[in-house]
Enzyme design. Sequence first.
Site, short mmCIF file in Angstrom:
data_model
loop_
_atom_site.label_atom_id
_atom_site.label_comp_id
_atom_site.label_asym_id
_atom_site.label_seq_id
_atom_site.Cartn_x
_atom_site.Cartn_y
_atom_site.Cartn_z
N LYS A 90 -0.06 4.40 -0.45
CA LYS A 90 -0.52 5.52 0.04
C LYS A 90 -0.30 6.61 -0.79
O LYS A 90 -0.25 6.58 -1.99
CB LYS A 90 -0.29 5.77 1.52
N GLU A 141 -6.98 4.66 7.42
CA GLU A 141 -6.87 5.90 7.16
C GLU A 141 -8.03 6.62 6.29
O GLU A 141 -8.38 7.71 6.64
CB GLU A 141 -5.46 6.23 6.18
N ASN A 181 0.76 -1.15 -0.23
CA ASN A 181 -0.03 -0.01 -0.17
C ASN A 181 0.61 1.49 -0.05
O ASN A 181 1.40 1.72 0.89
CB ASN A 181 -0.87 0.02 1.14
N GLY A 230 2.37 2.58 10.46
CA GLY A 230 3.48 3.55 10.51
C GLY A 230 4.21 3.93 11.87
O GLY A 230 4.67 5.07 11.70
N HIS A 253 -9.70 0.90 4.39
CA HIS A 253 -8.25 1.10 5.20
C HIS A 253 -8.55 2.15 6.29
O HIS A 253 -9.48 3.04 6.37
CB HIS A 253 -7.25 1.71 4.06
P1 PGA Z 1 2.59 0.36 7.61
O1 PGA Z 1 1.44 0.55 7.07
O2 PGA Z 1 3.42 -0.80 7.02
O3 PGA Z 1 3.65 1.79 7.20
O4 PGA Z 1 2.64 0.49 9.10
C1 PGA Z 1 0.36 -0.35 6.85
C2 PGA Z 1 -0.83 0.02 6.21
O5 PGA Z 1 -1.19 0.96 6.60
O6 PGA Z 1 -1.16 -0.74 5.24
#
Ligand code: PGA
Length: 249
Positions: free
Chosen positions: A11, A97, A9, A173, A95
Amino acid sequence: MRKVLIAANWKMYKTPAEAKAFIDAFLPLVKDHTRDEIALFPSVTSLATVIAAAKGSNVSVGCQNIHFAEEGAYTGETSANMLTAIGGTHTLVGHSERRQYFAETDEIVNKKLHTALKHGLVPIVCVGEVLAQREGGKTEEVLRTQTVGAFVGITPETAKTIVIAYEPVWAIGTGKTATPEMAVEAHKIIRAEVAKLLGQPAADKMRILYGGSVKPDNASSLLNEVEIDGALVGGASLKPDSFAGIVQY
Ligand code: PGA
């Protein structure tokens, strides 16, 4: 029995040129990799570039989000039809977010899931608790509610391609990964809920990925668990060697 899926992903990162550079470096690293499925989720402006560059390879490409409507006056949105028209095959749905910053509710997630399935897209439905919910002992309730909400109107027949991603929001994250034990426990809760809704055979077939600070050095401890059917990777998927390292856990 369940084929592992490793998904990136990206983003809101990477221009089309950066996405193309990634693909050119990444494909040779994984070209003989048949053990697991690999999927990339670039941003909308890089989709066509990545789909063209990955054509004929072992890497699938999808959108990070689709709208539930077929078309209409929805400024800034992407329809499932637009995605399939350029060769996209997968989509993320709900997701954290999207839930957190774009007010996506379980009802919206459910509508998007139906739209994705109608268009033959492989949906990865994301569920997961925030830190306060975990600390308040609410993880199980949150996972059950989100799973039930996402699956309204889904039958064992229509559920065949659905993938779930368990992504504890506190691990996304942050560099804080759920331990394999925590992830397995959450996956079992989700699978039990799917079994209640769709029956045990459908639940046994459903892939449940883990997401949240997956890195090359923690991927194998998570992915060697039978309950964990893959990974949804954010930060560590942005560099070809790092993501290839996860794929080759
Ligand atoms: P991350 O994100 O690996 O940066 O923790 C995972 C995600 O949001 O799918």
